[in-house]
Motif scaffolding. Sequence first.
Motif, mmCIF file in Angstrom:
data_model
loop_
_atom_site.group_PDB
_atom_site.id
_atom_site.type_symbol
_atom_site.label_atom_id
_atom_site.label_comp_id
_atom_site.label_asym_id
_atom_site.label_seq_id
_atom_site.Cartn_x
_atom_site.Cartn_y
_atom_site.Cartn_z
ATOM 1 N N LYS A 187 0.463 -0.925 -6.912
ATOM 2 C CA LYS A 187 0.103 0.455 -6.596
ATOM 3 C C LYS A 187 -0.022 0.730 -5.096
ATOM 4 C CE LYS A 187 -4.959 0.005 -6.818
ATOM 5 N NZ LYS A 187 -6.179 0.505 -7.481
ATOM 6 N N ASN A 188 -0.235 -0.300 -4.274
ATOM 7 C CA ASN A 188 -0.403 -0.072 -2.843
ATOM 8 C C ASN A 188 0.859 -0.337 -2.029
ATOM 9 O OD1 ASN A 188 -3.230 0.708 -2.793
ATOM 10 N ND2 ASN A 188 -3.671 -1.402 -3.373
ATOM 11 N N SER A 197 4.288 0.588 -0.264
ATOM 12 C CA SER A 197 4.813 1.806 0.335
ATOM 13 C C SER A 197 6.079 2.246 -0.387
ATOM 14 C CB SER A 197 5.119 1.570 1.812
ATOM 15 O OG SER A 197 6.268 0.751 1.943
ATOM 16 N N ARG A 205 -2.332 -3.327 3.044
ATOM 17 C CA ARG A 205 -1.914 -2.286 2.098
ATOM 18 C C ARG A 205 -3.096 -1.527 1.508
ATOM 19 N NH1 ARG A 205 2.050 -6.360 -0.787
ATOM 20 N NH2 ARG A 205 3.923 -6.095 0.484
ATOM 21 N N LEU A 206 -4.284 -2.092 1.597
ATOM 22 C CA LEU A 206 -5.459 -1.444 1.012
ATOM 23 C C LEU A 206 -5.989 -0.312 1.866
ATOM 24 C CD1 LEU A 206 -7.405 -4.608 -0.223
ATOM 25 C CD2 LEU A 206 -5.859 -3.133 -1.524
ATOM 26 N N PRO A 216 -6.351 3.143 3.169
ATOM 27 C CA PRO A 216 -5.912 4.392 2.516
ATOM 28 C C PRO A 216 -5.049 5.278 3.395
ATOM 29 C CG PRO A 216 -8.243 4.504 3.097
ATOM 30 C CD PRO A 216 -7.812 3.077 3.319
#
Length: 270
Positions: free
Chosen positions: A34-35, A37, A253-254, A256
């Motif tokens: 989900k994270n 790009s 990647r976490l 936001p």
Amino acid sequence: MFNYFRRKRRDRWLAQHPIANELWLPVTTMPVLKNLSPSELARLRELAAWFLHTKAISPKGELIFSDPMRVVLAAQAVLPILNLGHDAYDDWQEIIIYPSQFLAPTRHVDHIGVVHEGEHALAGQARGDGPVIFSWHDVMEGPWLDGWNVVIHELAHKLDMRNGGHANGYPILHAGMNHDDWKTAFSAAFAHLQSLTYSDEHSPIDLYAATNPAECFAVLSEVFFERPLVLQEVYPDVYEQLKQFYQQDPVERLHPQRYRPVQTQYGALQ
């Protein structure tokens, strides 16, 4: 020159055979992805398509292996090689899928040299003679950010095996990586995990990692992708080595604010 033409043929095939939207878009909601790009998801999609094109998948028992199931498997399988490229898995060709855990022969030598043989129920197995074997039930248990992912685990073993044909926790390192740093980081983590098996102290990491260096590398690879903050906090030196090895930074990647919406041919992606 040969590699150039091989890449051109591969790129042409990928352009003509993309994974269909109706198969791909549901997969992108898996927590482990989900994270990523938009550009990472696009690259993952191509890798997954090539993976399915080049790997023979053999379902066993009563399992009917549908196209959506194939894509779920492939998306998890190629996450570790997102920035390593297609060739990282080019030394094996077959995946065997059982509906649930399967029995496999086991053999080990104890501390006094006695050989013990038997059978053990497994969720996955990377065999040195070629195929990777999975329990489909356990594949579906994998992408939920709990630190346990059988697909990543077994394919970490396959990457490990590229360095000599057997898994020993010491894969081929990239240019610029320091062998002593790798050994120091993983030796310290392995020793600490082994110490936890004899104590009452809670471990946020599955102590199966304390079995041997190969399992240590595979388990910590699972945690790297599924619970990166935990690995960075508990074993920061291992996190740094895996960041260099996989050429990815899941902690980054976490953040936001890392990505802005990107317009693609399929619409805006967040």
